[in-house]
Design an enzyme around this catalytic site. Sequence first.
Site, mmCIF file in Angstrom:
data_model
loop_
_atom_site.group_PDB
_atom_site.id
_atom_site.type_symbol
_atom_site.label_atom_id
_atom_site.label_comp_id
_atom_site.label_asym_id
_atom_site.label_seq_id
_atom_site.Cartn_x
_atom_site.Cartn_y
_atom_site.Cartn_z
ATOM 1 C CG ASP A 81 -7.992 11.848 8.948
ATOM 2 O OD1 ASP A 81 -8.758 12.057 7.982
ATOM 3 O OD2 ASP A 81 -7.909 10.722 9.496
ATOM 4 C CE1 TYR A 139 -15.708 25.891 16.649
ATOM 5 C CE2 TYR A 139 -15.644 28.077 17.617
ATOM 6 C CZ TYR A 139 -14.999 26.997 17.058
ATOM 7 O OH TYR A 139 -13.629 27.049 16.904
ATOM 8 C CG ASP A 193 -4.904 28.947 13.909
ATOM 9 O OD1 ASP A 193 -5.639 29.852 13.492
ATOM 10 O OD2 ASP A 193 -4.472 28.916 15.090
ATOM 11 C CG ASP A 217 -10.677 27.436 15.168
ATOM 12 O OD1 ASP A 217 -10.277 28.580 14.903
ATOM 13 O OD2 ASP A 217 -10.423 26.853 16.241
ATOM 14 C CE LYS A 246 -11.843 10.960 11.339
ATOM 15 N NZ LYS A 246 -10.662 10.409 10.680
HETATM 16 C C1 IPM Z 1 -11.063 32.147 15.517
HETATM 17 C C2 IPM Z 1 -10.909 31.901 17.006
HETATM 18 C C3 IPM Z 1 -12.273 31.707 17.647
HETATM 19 C C4 IPM Z 1 -12.880 30.438 17.061
HETATM 20 C C5 IPM Z 1 -12.270 31.646 19.183
HETATM 21 C C6 IPM Z 1 -11.623 32.870 19.788
HETATM 22 C C7 IPM Z 1 -13.647 31.493 19.753
HETATM 23 O O1 IPM Z 1 -10.052 30.842 17.242
HETATM 24 O O2 IPM Z 1 -11.757 33.110 15.135
HETATM 25 O O3 IPM Z 1 -10.462 31.415 14.728
HETATM 26 O O4 IPM Z 1 -12.638 29.329 17.554
HETATM 27 O O5 IPM Z 1 -13.630 30.576 16.096
HETATM 28 MN MN MN Z 2 -9.049 30.101 15.440
#
Ligand code: IPM
Ligand code: MN
Length: 363
Positions: free
Chosen positions: A223, A139, A251, A247, A190
């Site tokens: 993975d 990042y 999700d 990240d 990884k």
């Molecule tokens: C998160 C988001 C951010 C990230 C983006 C918006 C830069 O997806 O906070 O999870 O990738 O960290």
């Molecule tokens: Mn995210």
Amino acid sequence: MTTQQKIAVIPGDGIGPEVARASVRILERIAAARSLPLTFDWFDFGAERYLKDGTILPDGFMQRLRDEYAAIYFGAVGDPRVPGNEHAKGILLAMRFELDLYVNLRPCILFDDRLSPLKGKGTNELRFTVFRENTEGLYTGTAGTFKKDTPDEIAQEVEVNTRKGVERIIVAAFEFARANKQTRVCMADKANVMLHGHGLWRRVFAIVAKRYPEIQAKAMYVDALAMDLIRAPESYGVIVTNNLFGDILTDLGAALTGGLGIAASGNIHPDRVSLFEPVHGSAPDIAGKGKANPVAMALSGAMMLEHLGHLREAKLLHDATVEQVREGKHTADLVPLLGGAASSTEEVSAELLARVERRLAEG
Ligand code: IPM
Ligand code: MN
Ligand code: NAD
């Protein structure tokens, strides 16, 4: 006299302002009822402001955050009118990096069996917490393009892994596990491919794990972990990983525990100004329609209260919000899981406020 704790509210884009308004109203009510020394200053940084006058964050703003503010309460950034998302990098990622918010704490805890998408996995099985490294990895923008728009184009992002950065997030994960009586810490990497960067993670993980003999430490390839989180989520308590894998896994964690509408997070540097925000983005597909679930923002507010030392009020808001999810009205995103009708952001947040009021009245 109690020291004031100033909170910088940055609602941002899309549904950010909708969920921020709903939650700040609740936080203000809690602060007033319990005489907490909180004040809220609103800032309009986001796509609209950027498109209007080019401001991403004004000069000196980061220093103001460090000097004057106790926390940042953040909505979301991202707007289809800014296709490269440069304002999002300059706002959210800039705060994560420049304020050195190295712990991205993302709890993935199931509140109700009906929210689980996995057969036979309920509140006893789905309760893990992710420690995502938040200041380096892929990042950092250590990147470039060479011979752009030619057949020989080269494009690269360099993954940055520093010993200090890797060690402090792993230590934070073990410390959290110890403090919360969690018996397992799993690291996702990884290292079979990224021999150098992730080899460093493996070596540091093994060294740090020795200091926590009561905790089972396991390093896994990401993975395999992604697969196992679906197959046997009950095997995981604390997960520590790098920025990009964190990240993605969070999700996934959100989807396992009711979705992005209820997933909260903290971007933390212990004892310094820290930022609290929902895991979700600006959701342009539902923005302006009153459909945004305010729960993720409210739970992030509870995490913020905890960070600021208001433990009773943090628990009050957390418990009221969990009860809201279990028993109250919900927005459209939860209808496939909970059934019933879809309520609006305002209806859900008004009912949540009433639950909070009830608890405040009980003392
Ligand atoms: C998160 C988001 C951010 C990230 C983006 C918006 C830069 O997806 O906070 O999870 O990738 O960290
Ligand atoms: Mn995210
Ligand atoms: P998103 O999280 O905004 O939306 C993904 C899906 O989840 C959408 O269908 C959306 O409607 C739904 N959703 C998200 N939050 C919800 C809520 N509170 N209530 C009900 N439904 C909700 O992710 P995306 O669509 O990939 O990204 C949209 C924009 O947001 C992009 O510009 C992205 O870069 C940005 N983004 C910002 C952050 C952040 O500020 N922390 C996080 C993720 C994405």
